[in-house]
Structure formats: C-alpha cells, structure tokens
Scaffold this active site. Structure first.
Site, short mmCIF file in Angstrom:
data_model
loop_
_atom_site.label_atom_id
_atom_site.label_comp_id
_atom_site.label_asym_id
_atom_site.label_seq_id
_atom_site.Cartn_x
_atom_site.Cartn_y
_atom_site.Cartn_z
CD GLN A 1 -2.99 -0.92 0.08
OE1 GLN A 1 -3.10 0.12 -0.55
NE2 GLN A 1 -3.72 -2.00 -0.21
CE LYS B 1 -2.75 -4.70 -3.13
NZ LYS B 1 -4.21 -4.76 -2.98
C1 LIG Z 1 -1.06 -4.37 2.94
C2 LIG Z 1 -1.26 -5.42 1.91
N1 LIG Z 1 -0.44 -6.48 1.88
C3 LIG Z 1 -0.56 -7.45 0.96
C4 LIG Z 1 -1.55 -7.41 0.01
C5 LIG Z 1 -1.65 -8.54 -0.95
O1 LIG Z 1 -1.39 -8.15 -2.28
P1 LIG Z 1 -1.77 -9.15 -3.46
O2 LIG Z 1 -3.22 -9.49 -3.29
O3 LIG Z 1 -1.53 -8.34 -4.69
O4 LIG Z 1 -0.89 -10.33 -3.34
C6 LIG Z 1 -2.42 -6.31 0.00
C7 LIG Z 1 -3.49 -6.17 -1.03
O5 LIG Z 1 -4.50 -6.79 -1.06
C8 LIG Z 1 -2.29 -5.32 0.98
O6 LIG Z 1 -3.13 -4.29 1.02
#
Ligand SMILES: Cc1ncc(COP(=O)(O)O)c(C=O)c1O
Ligand SMILES: Cc1ncc(COP(=O)(O)O)c(C=O)c1O
Lengths: 410, 141, 410, 141
Positions: A202, A225
C-alpha cells in the site's frame, strides 16, 4: 480548490470515461487494485507484437529481446527502490507469493521458540504464511497492537527483543491508512538482530520508498496496485540474505545441474524464479514506474494528502459517519475506512455503486484487526493520482443518500 | 442497476423490523449460516413438531439483504410442513439462478419474490440466499 | 503443397510481420512460448479499459465485472478440457507453479517408502518438486526409461506397482516430441491405486485433451504456450482430491476466518488461489481458447503433423543431421530435436537466427534426459498453427548453410 | 547481426585447431569453468613457475565461441606473468562490457580482440567470457 496533479492526466486512463449505472465512474477502490494508463497497456501490446519470446533460454532474436526487456524491468525496479543491485530483485506473481516465498525460505533456518512479530493490522497475506511456519517449526507468533487511533504505542516496541527472529509489517495499513514508522522499527529490530520484512503493497504506489533509507532486509509489493498489470509482484532482498536462502518454487530456469536425484541451483535472483517468467508483467511494471516517476512520487503523495484532508473534513461534517485510523492526517495515507450508522457496509457499497462510486466493503483481508477493533466490517475508500476533488464531492453527495435508501432519516 | 428494485419497501421494513430476530425457547433445530467474505452471520432457530415448523426465529448480523431475506423466510415457513419448506428453499434458489419460467411456482414464495431482482447483482446473491441454504442444512439433519 | 490451415491466419499475429536480421521471421520456438493473436491482446486492453477491478471482494460494478470475467474464463477452461465443474479449475502463474502446488499439497499425505514415478524425459519443472518432497518425506523416486526412439518399452510399465503413490508424466515430451500413451498409463496406475498427474504443457496447445477420456487425476499447463498471455497457468484436479488437499500459497481471498493464531480455509478452488488473482491473464487465456476452438484443435493437429512430416523428410536428406525421438511420426507431435555434426547447438541457433529462423539450443530443461541420451544439448524446432511450408523451406535452406559458416565442408 | 563479425576466420581456426586442447602433465593449477545453461564446460590446466605461466591447456566441450576464446586466451597468456594474465582478464571482461575507450588497452589483448563484437550478441557473451572467468578463479587461489 487547486489540485497538485492536473485532472488532465485522467485522459491517460481510458476506463475513467466509463459510465457506471449511468453516472461518471468515481473509482475509490485503489487500495484493492488500480486502473492502468494507456502507456502500460501499450507496453504490453508492443511486447506481444514486437518482442515476445521465452527469455533466458534462447540464442534467437526474440528470446534475446525478451531477456533484455525483462532485465531492464529489474533495473528499473532496482533504481525505483534504491537497491544495490538488480540481483536483489525477484519477480513473483504478487505480493502474496513474495511473502509465502519469504516465510518458506527463511523458516528453514528458524528454530523452536524463535519469535515472529507482526502488527495486528496486517493483511492476511502477511499473517498466514508466518502462522503456518510458526506451527510447523514451533515458533512463537506475537502481535504489536495499535492504539485506538491506529498508531503504535511506544510501549509496544518492547516486544522487539533478543528472541525476535523476524518482524514483518506493512508500511501502510490497508484499513487504517496509518503510515507506520518503518525506519524506526527496522532500527530497533536490527539492534536486536531481527530480520525486517516490509510489506510495501500500500505504500510504494503512493510515496517514495527507499530500501536503504528504511534499511529493509526484505520488501514486497504488487504491480497491480501501482498502475501495473496483474500477475506480477516483487520481492526485494539484501543480496547476502537471498544468497543464503533455499529456493521456494522449483522448476525450469532456476538450476545449474539436474540429476535424477539431485540438483544444484542457479545464482540469485534466478534460483527464486522457476518456470517461464511473466515478461509481459515485467514490461508493464516498468511502464508503470516510468509513468509514476514522470508524474513524481512527491506530487502523488501531496495530491492524495490534499484529497484525504478534504474528504475527511467533509465526512466529519456528517454526524452518522464513524472514521477509523489516525485523525492526525500527517500519520496516514489516502485510505479512509468508515462506517455509516445503522447500515451494513455492503449496503453502503451497493448504494454508492448506484451513483457510480466504487468503494469496498468487508474485512479487507484484515480479520484479526477487525476483531481487535470490535467491528465486523467497514467501508473503505482509497485514492490515487487520477482522483480529484470532483470525485470526493460526488462521493460525499452519494454517501448522504445512503441512509435514506434504507428508510432511515438522514 | 435500479436500487428501487433491490431496496424495496418490503425489504426495508423487514430489515428494520425485528419481530423475527429473537431467541427461541427450546428450539429443536439450530443452524448456523455465514458468508465469511461479507460477514453475514445468522443462527436459525426452529421448533419442529410432527413434521411441521411451528416456530422459527433468528439471531445474528448482516446486511439489509440477508437480514430481510431471513425475516421474510421465517414468516413464510412458519406453520408449513418440513417438506413444503424444503420445496420453497429449492424454488427460491432456482429463482435466484433464473431457472424458473413458471410464474405459479414463484407465487408460492409470496413475499420472498421480492428478491427476484437480486440475480442482477451477483455480489449480493449470497446475502439473499444465506437463510435458505441455512434452512436446507437444518432440515436435512 | 496444400496446407490444412490457411496462411491467412498469419495476419492475426502481428509479430509474424517482423523482420529479423533483415529476413522474414520464421518462428520455430513454439515449445518455449507461442506468439499471440490480436484477439488475445485486444481482450487484455478491453479488460483494462473497460472492466478492471479486484475480483471476489467488491460490491461495485468493476469488481463484479472482473469477477464474472474471471469466472467465465474458468468455465471456458472447464469445457475445453471437459472437466466436471469449474471448481476443478485452479489458476496459477504457470505450469511450474501448478506442479509445485501439487507436490507440496499431495505430499502431506505421503508416507515413507511411497514411490513416485516419473519419466526420464520430464521437464525440470516436473522433476524438482517431486525430488524435494521425496527427500523431505523419504519417498522413493523412480524413473521410467525410454527406448532409443523415445517411446516407452512395455516392460517399463511394470514399475507401476502397489507402492506407487503417484505417477507424473508429460503427455508430450518437449525434447523428443513423443506423445506418450497417457490413457493407458492412467489405467494401469489407477489399477494399482496410484494418483496420475499429466503435464499437458506441450500437448494441450496442439491437440484435443479430455481429462475424462484420459482419466487424469490432475492436469497442468501454461497459457503462454497456447497463444495466451504469460503469467497464468492451470491446475485441473478431480474435485474430491482437491477437497482433501491443504492449500499451498496462503493469503488474501482463500480463507473463511482468520484469527491471530488460526485460520479456516475457503472452499475449492478458492483455497488454492491466494492474493489478487491475474484476471487479465484469465481473460487472455479465455480469448486464446476461443481462438484455438475457432480454428479447431483437430485442424491444428493435422496441420502440424503435415509440417512435421515435411520437415523430417527434408531433414533426413541432409546426411550430417541427427534427429532424436520417434521416427514413427504417428507417435510424435510437432517438435523436432536434432544435432548438426561437428557443430555445437548454440552455434547452430545463432546461425539460424541470422537467417531469421528462431530455434532453441540447449538442454531444454531436461538434463536427466540429455544425460540418458548421452548428449550435452540439442537444437530444437517446434511448430504451431501459424507456421507453414515456407517456414520449413527457409529453415531447411538455412540449416544447410550452418556448417559452412564454421569452416566445415557442407 | 553480421555473422562475419562473429564467426571470423580466426575464431573458426581456433575452434577447429586443437593444439591447446590436450592434457597437461603435472599442472600446478586446475580450474573447472562452466555455463550450465548452454552446456559449455571447460577445464583449464596451468603450470605456474616463479610467477610465470609456463604452460597452459584445456579440455572439455562447448560452442565454437567458448572453444575458440579458450584457445586464443591460452596462446595469449603462455609465458606471461600471473599479474599480466590477471590484467588481461580484466581488460577482456571490460571490453565485452563495452567499458574500454582506450585502443592501446585493447591492443594488449592481441587476437582476443576478435571477440569485441560479441557484446552485440547478449546470448553468447557468456561463452566468450567463460575461459577468462575461469582463469581469474584459478589465479586468485
Ligand atoms: C497491505 C497489503 N499487503 C498485501 C496485500 C496482498 O497483495 P496481493 O493481493 O496483490 O498479493 C495487499 C493487497 O490486497 C495489501 O493491502
Ligand atoms: C513439458 C513441459 N512441462 C512444463 C513446462 C513448464 O512450463 P512453464 O515454464 O510455463 O511453467 C514446460 C515448458 O517449459 C514443458 O515443456
């Protein structure tokens, strides 16, 4: 109100022209995934129409071009986060895989009663892999608990002690919006000899992150993201640490010699990249970083701060809204979680959607935090560089209608 | 999407009216149902006697759709035979899947027909169906 | 010579217009990765410009659209391989991840001295994960050895016995081109109570594969080898088997409830899909399957057979070329591995590339097979639907020049 | 890419000529070098006496580039001081990385300059550099 980032850049994002339920799309779900500028999609087409090949394995032109595009993307990421070498950059499929890789590979050298420390506000992706290795290896899993306002009380840092083997924490909470003092945390942790993993999922899309400055041992994030394509994530690790870790996924391209019953592995970072890699994703991520750097991370941060301040100000005027997270806006990024009195978050989201406003409702993959806060779920809005004051105004107008729809006086 | 088709007067009333949201003394069947992803979480209490559902209630929390759907379902099945309740559950689930052409089938659902349009909102289908799935689980035992 | 697939379809693949070193691109590295038709790239743009959202978590329009596109892609794959339900389809990042997932999750129920059986011609991705669990769990790893002509001698099937817990084999070898009799193998294996894993990475792009017909317990493949994008792979598994397997990657979206020290997992297939999934990849894979089905798998198979026959015929006329794999062309697909006398494969590939011909040189991620065959490496050409007779003619002309470049009489 | 710049007369000759490809009696240094991805695999044998490389040879197999590069390197370093050989290795590797502007530096490489153009062929760089890396490893000991 004057904006830091000109709304003209919205033209770079074709999806923002979309009408949702007859209204202008107000995309406020950026913490879940972000929209893509044309340059990212163009980079993908260009890759497939001009350079597509399986990298690292071939002596023919397309394979060589694909290899060099892949390697350039690594260099880009290296510079973006100020790593020492491109060999410190491993591509994965998302932030979640990066964290699973870390938990698996690091745990091979962890011993019974070693402590792993997380923050209660971690995303499930930064909890479950550590939970599993804690069970497998009889490690002790501990949590840092936050204040009512979503910041870490000084006394909690005492949980970092000589037995702490590793601390893994998000630089920005995807629920509270809190920006945690990771530089301070890694300093304390390193004094105690602990490894520091920073989940930058984030934070890195929205602010300058410098792995040397915060002295992260490992840093993980997802391209989707930060304007990049889905299907590619990053694991940064200090070279000497990566060197000593066993690989996670096994397969093609990460080996030196394979025998029927034995194998020797390639060097870092290749030993962590098994099978055909997502060159398209790497190319798209590079294009996204180029775009972010063109706009300027400082500008993005300032722009979102402005939007957040404005939104919070307007939301505070509405008596039946409860906002979570730091009210000292210096301590938070562009994520606002809240609830509307009497109304379930899912109903709020559905009603907002009918006005074209994309928000998120639920536990946001943070059930332990929700339980700790004593709520079931919340609504979340989150900003990015293409959002503007008009988006906030539409959101505020829409949220004022929510209770009426469910028969509550406003 | 037309919100008027979703948050109808009837659904709003059942969401706010709590006549079915209460404990039940000596229930013969208790079933827990949940949608982990949205946090809808209900406990269905039934008193079954000689194959008839003589009383029913629920506790728990969730969105307007799940709360109203549960309340409307309870109004509908009270006093019905277990076999009839099972049939209604089947019809309801088929309705949501848009598998029913025959209007006379739908009529059996009475007020619960209010959820017909929820199939246009895939993200909320689970909420509407939750009590009915929970009922099926309870009655299967 | 008349072709089964009209060369007009080459217009669907913009990259085929590319000039490589001044010559027409003759792309014969399809076993490594394939080129993409416009419809696949268009599907990706369309996704990002009109429907992009994080699926499965949101009540807003874009998230719902992304969810439905993702689910449709699963249905497409389900129908394509004739699975019973879309819940039997798990998306991974590539075939390699699918195999790692299987090895990890299945091994939890394996016991000391259980036997795992592979073929000596397996790709490293289908060797290393089994090697690792064999070491961890003290399993016995055995190999089926092939004949000189790359087929399995009848006697080798006796290695499938009551102790065999699992057999994992590629339906088509990426070196020999052999199409193995997987239906027969799974029949024998099931009689002995063994689990059958089919690596369809090289077969499914080129022929109709029906999981019910071959009775595969698990089937794995990668989208990028079948006109689809990089970064997405498939794991098919019979529902009751998947149900009983623990998850592999842990994180967001694959859980029911998460507590500080505990977790309950979601249903199949979600429990195997941690973190934000690659919707773009799913959409691209669906577009690729649509395209393949439009052309017709039977036509593709017949077309490649025609090309293979023609190429082998012409290559056999060149005395200093040695071809590996079945000479009974009914037993092979469109992959031809060979060597040129006196010339190292890498030099062959480099020289071919100077004529615009993309081939591959090396061990093709099959070192145990190479060692078994007594060679260090080979050159490989591999065909797909967009190749034509002209491609083969250019290849043949070019290969005839190779020895001259290195000072050997032709 | 111009093949003539890669497969030069000199490289072709060294690839086919095996005068340096032989065993060596009583070598003082033996070093194994390999490029696992292409299968190039050489063993470098050196006889060092009073800081001078008095004899050198190699065995193994690989592509024309790696074989010729090894043979040319051996011709070049024979009779040279260890420190000179180390310097040559450094210059060669810098040349491949296109980090040398000074032509007088390049001249020191004599025939090995033939590999200057290999930097235009990223896939083959490893092959040309292999013997020099192996030499560095051997001499570091
Ligand atoms: C703080 C945080 N860590 C990890 C993730 C996991 O990312 P991803 O779903 O792209 O693996 C997210 C997003 O969902 C997140 O907001
Ligand atoms: C037979 C076989 N299995 C597995 C793989 C691995 O596929 P991927 O690299 O896409 O994971 C390949 C391709 O390289 C292959 O040819």
């Amino acid at each position: 109100m004057s904006q830091i980032i000109d709304s003209k850049i919205r033209e770079d994002f074709p999806i923002l022209e979309k009408k949702v339920n007859g209204s202008r799309l107000v995309y406020l779900d950026n913490a879940a995934t972000t929209q893509k500028p044309k340059c990212v999609v163009d980079a993908i087409s260009d890759y497939y129409y001009n350079h597509n090949g399986n990298p690292h394995r071939g002596a023919h032109t397309l394979s060589i071009e694909a290899t060099s595009l892949y390697d350039n993307a690594k260099k880009k990421v290296q510079n973006f986060i100020n790593a020492d070498s491109e060999d410190e950059i491993v591509f994965t499929k998302n932030c979640t895989e990066s964290l699973n890789l870390l938990a698996y590979s690091l745990s091979q050298s962890f011993k019974e009663d070693d402590e792993i420390l997380l923050c209660i506000s971690e995303h499930h992706s930064n909890i479950l892999p550590w939970q599993r290795i804690s069970k497998e290896k009889n490690l002790i899993l501990k949590y840092i608990y936050v204040n009512e306002d979503g910041t870490i009380p000084e006394s909690e840092y005492e949980k970092i002690n000589k037995n702490t083997k590793l601390i893994s924490i998000a630089q920005m909470s995807n629920v509270l919006g809190t920006i945690f003092p990771v530089k301070k945390i890694s300093q304390i942790a390193h004094e105690k000899g602990a490894i520091v993993v920073i989940d930058a999922a984030q934070s890195i899309p929205h602010m300058k992150v410098d792995v040397k400055d915060i002295d992260a041992d490992f840093l993980v994030f997802s391209a989707h993201k930060m304007l990049g394509p889905m299907g590619i994530g990053v694991l940064y690790g200090k070279k000497h640490l990566l060197d000593n870790m066993p690989p996670f996924l096994l397969g093609g391209d990460m080996i030196e010699y394979v025998y029927e019953n034995d194998v020797t592995f390639a060097q870092v970072p290749y030993k962590f990249e098994a099978g055909t890699q997502n060159v398209e994703g790497a190319v798209g991520l590079k294009a996204a970083i180029d775009y972010l750097e063109k706009i300027g991370l400082q500008n993005i941060e300032a722009h979102e701060k402005m939007l957040t301040e404005y939104a919070v100000e307007e939301m505070l005027k509405i008596p039946y809204i409860e906002i979570y997270g730091p009210m000292d806006l210096e301590k938070r990024g562009g994520i606002i979680s809240f609830n509307v009195k009497d109304i379930h978050p899912h109903d709020v989201s559905t009603i907002l959607d009918s006005y074209g406003v994309a928000s998120r409702a639920g536990h946001h993959c943070c059930q332990p935090l929700m339980r700790y806060m004593g709520i079931n779920s919340s609504v979340r809005i989150s900003f990015y560089l293409y959002n503007n004051i008009e988006d906030i105004d539409i959101f505020i107008d829409s949220i004022k209608n929510v209770r009426k729809w469910l028969g509550y006086g406003s | 999407m037309d919100l008027n088709q979703i948050y109808t007067q009837l659904i709003m009333e059942h969401n706010k009216n709590t006549h079915n949201k209460r404990a039940l003394i000596n229930p013969t069947l208790i079933e827990h149902g949940h949608n982990p992803s949205c946090g809808d979480d209900i406990t269905l209490n039934l008193i079954e006697k000689d194959g008839i559902i003589v009383d029913a209630s629920f506790t728990g929390s969730g969105c307007a759709i799940s709360q109203a759907s549960t309340s409307i379902m309870i109004d509908l099945i009270k006093g019905k035979k277990v076999s009839e309740a099972m049939e209604l559950a089947e019809i309801f689930i088929k309705m949501i899947k848009k598998e029913i052409d025959d209007d006379s089938e739908l009529e059996k659902l009475e007020d619960a027909v209010a959820f017909e349009n929820i199939s246009n909102m895939p993200a909320r289908v689970k909420c509407a169906v939750l009590p009915w799935h929970t009922l099926e689980e309870a009655l299967k035992k």
